[in-house]
Motif scaffolding. Structure first.
Motif, short mmCIF file in Angstrom:
data_model
loop_
_atom_site.label_atom_id
_atom_site.label_comp_id
_atom_site.label_asym_id
_atom_site.label_seq_id
_atom_site.Cartn_x
_atom_site.Cartn_y
_atom_site.Cartn_z
N GLY A 61 0.85 -1.18 0.00
CA GLY A 61 0.00 0.00 0.00
C GLY A 61 0.89 1.23 0.00
O GLY A 61 2.00 1.19 0.54
N PHE A 62 0.42 2.32 -0.61
CA PHE A 62 1.25 3.52 -0.76
C PHE A 62 0.56 4.75 -0.21
O PHE A 62 -0.63 4.98 -0.50
N VAL A 63 1.30 5.54 0.55
CA VAL A 63 0.81 6.81 1.09
C VAL A 63 1.84 7.87 0.73
O VAL A 63 2.96 7.85 1.26
N PHE A 64 1.46 8.78 -0.17
CA PHE A 64 2.40 9.79 -0.65
C PHE A 64 2.01 11.19 -0.17
O PHE A 64 0.83 11.47 0.05
N GLN A 65 3.00 12.04 -0.05
CA GLN A 65 2.80 13.42 0.38
C GLN A 65 1.84 14.16 -0.55
O GLN A 65 1.02 14.96 -0.11
N GLN A 66 1.91 13.86 -1.86
CA GLN A 66 1.12 14.62 -2.84
C GLN A 66 -0.30 14.08 -3.02
O GLN A 66 -1.04 14.56 -3.85
N PHE A 67 -0.67 13.03 -2.28
CA PHE A 67 -2.01 12.42 -2.29
C PHE A 67 -2.28 11.59 -3.55
O PHE A 67 -2.70 10.45 -3.46
N PHE A 68 -2.10 12.17 -4.75
CA PHE A 68 -2.38 11.46 -6.00
C PHE A 68 -3.80 10.92 -6.06
O PHE A 68 -4.04 9.78 -6.46
N LEU A 69 -4.74 11.75 -5.66
CA LEU A 69 -6.16 11.42 -5.81
C LEU A 69 -6.68 12.03 -7.11
O LEU A 69 -6.22 13.10 -7.53
N THR A 70 -7.65 11.37 -7.74
CA THR A 70 -8.30 11.94 -8.92
C THR A 70 -9.31 12.96 -8.41
O THR A 70 -10.30 12.59 -7.77
N PRO A 71 -9.08 14.27 -8.66
CA PRO A 71 -9.82 15.33 -7.96
C PRO A 71 -11.33 15.25 -8.09
O PRO A 71 -12.05 15.41 -7.10
N ARG A 72 -11.84 14.98 -9.29
CA ARG A 72 -13.28 15.07 -9.50
C ARG A 72 -13.99 13.72 -9.38
O ARG A 72 -15.21 13.65 -9.48
N ALA A 73 -13.24 12.68 -9.12
CA ALA A 73 -13.84 11.38 -8.83
C ALA A 73 -14.27 11.35 -7.36
O ALA A 73 -13.75 12.10 -6.53
N SER A 74 -15.21 10.48 -7.03
CA SER A 74 -15.67 10.38 -5.65
C SER A 74 -14.56 9.79 -4.77
O SER A 74 -13.63 9.13 -5.26
N VAL A 75 -14.69 10.04 -3.49
CA VAL A 75 -13.72 9.49 -2.53
C VAL A 75 -13.72 7.96 -2.63
O VAL A 75 -12.66 7.32 -2.66
N LEU A 76 -14.91 7.37 -2.70
CA LEU A 76 -15.00 5.91 -2.80
C LEU A 76 -14.31 5.40 -4.05
O LEU A 76 -13.56 4.41 -4.00
N ASP A 77 -14.53 6.05 -5.20
CA ASP A 77 -13.90 5.61 -6.44
C ASP A 77 -12.38 5.69 -6.35
O ASP A 77 -11.67 4.84 -6.91
N ASN A 78 -11.87 6.70 -5.67
CA ASN A 78 -10.42 6.80 -5.46
C ASN A 78 -9.91 5.65 -4.61
O ASN A 78 -8.87 5.06 -4.90
N VAL A 79 -10.65 5.33 -3.56
CA VAL A 79 -10.20 4.31 -2.61
C VAL A 79 -10.20 2.92 -3.23
O VAL A 79 -9.31 2.11 -2.96
N ILE A 80 -11.17 2.63 -4.08
CA ILE A 80 -11.29 1.27 -4.61
C ILE A 80 -10.45 1.04 -5.87
O ILE A 80 -10.47 -0.06 -6.44
N ALA A 102 -16.49 7.41 6.08
CA ALA A 102 -17.61 6.80 5.35
C ALA A 102 -18.63 7.84 4.90
O ALA A 102 -19.24 7.71 3.83
N ASP A 103 -18.79 8.90 5.70
CA ASP A 103 -19.77 9.94 5.34
C ASP A 103 -19.31 10.79 4.17
O ASP A 103 -20.09 11.58 3.62
N LYS A 104 -18.04 10.64 3.77
CA LYS A 104 -17.50 11.42 2.64
C LYS A 104 -17.38 10.57 1.37
O LYS A 104 -16.83 11.04 0.37
N ALA A 105 -17.90 9.35 1.39
CA ALA A 105 -17.69 8.41 0.27
C ALA A 105 -18.11 8.99 -1.06
O ALA A 105 -17.45 8.77 -2.09
N ARG A 106 -19.23 9.73 -1.09
CA ARG A 106 -19.76 10.25 -2.36
C ARG A 106 -19.22 11.64 -2.70
O ARG A 106 -19.49 12.15 -3.79
#
Length: 232
Positions: free
Chosen positions: A90-109, A136-140
């Protein structure tokens, strides 16, 4: 004696050739038992991030070997390498590397999607990881709408969703204020203690490094100190 989860032997890493040749690592060796927390410490340009990329199989050494629980990682190729990396790390980076406009759940899975896990199971495991990180309340919600601390917790949820045996955290609190950073640190070390996940933290922060069981100091591509914390 138990086989180390990672065994590093005389690892070198060279970039470029001729006059532009640069040796980032110059023969690094050490073993890591499963469940240990290890800080890889060094100044910018010391080779610590290069070492992490090699340990995480994101790059290959120019010389020497890295064994993952006794298996020489040089034997891992193509889809086998990708599966091993996806399943084990598993990877945890300083820059996050999340897809900004995708949902939190979509990023996590995303790691589950890459692994070919079915949609219903992806959602179940993704929500379980978010629940564990109190998100969990931020999934969408869109990832772009999260605070810095929430983004880093989402990144940790993504790192956990495939039940990894090793987490690599590269300056995981570098973009966070001190209070939020302390919360993120507590989460990572809690996972290390409670789930037995081996934890590598790449940092130049001595206070963060001091929380680890062990500190590996890299300077100019060499391992110059390897110290184990003394139990209180």
């Amino acid at each position: 004696m138990d086989t180390p989860i990672l065994s590093v032997r005389d690892v070198h890493k060279t970039y470029g050739s001729g006059q532009s040749r640069f040796e980032a690592l110059k023969g690094v060796s050490f073993d890591v038992p499963e469940g240990q927390s290890v800080a890889i410490v060094g100044k910018s340009g010391s080779g610590k991030s290069t070492l992490m990329h090699l340990l995480a199989l994101l790059d290959a050494p120019s010389g020497g070997s890295i064994a993952l629980e006794g298996t020489d990682t040089r034997t891992l190729r193509g889809s086998r390498l990708n599966r091993t990396r996806n399943k084990t790390f598993g990877f945890v980076f300083q820059q996050f590397f999340l897809t900004p406009r995708a949902s939190v759940l979509d990023n996590v899975i995303l790691p589950l999607k890459i692994a070919g896990v079915g949609r219903a199971e992806r959602k179940r495991r993704g929500m379980a990881a978010l629940e564990q990180l109190e998100l969990a309340d931020k999934a969408r919600n869109r990832a772009v709408d999260l605070s810095g601390g929430q983004k880093q917790r989402a990144v940790i949820a993504r790192a956990l969703v495939n039940n990894p045996r090793i987490i690599f955290a590269d300056e995981p609190t570098g973009n966070l204020d001190s209070v939020t950073g302390a919360i993120v640190e507590d989460i990572l070390f809690g996972l290390n203690r409670e789930k037995g996940i081996t934890l590598f933290v790449v940092t130049h922060d001595e206070e963060l490094a001091a929380r680890c069981d062990r500190r590996v100091y890299i300077r100019d591509g060499l391992l110059v100190e390897d110290s184990v914390a003394v139990a209180a």
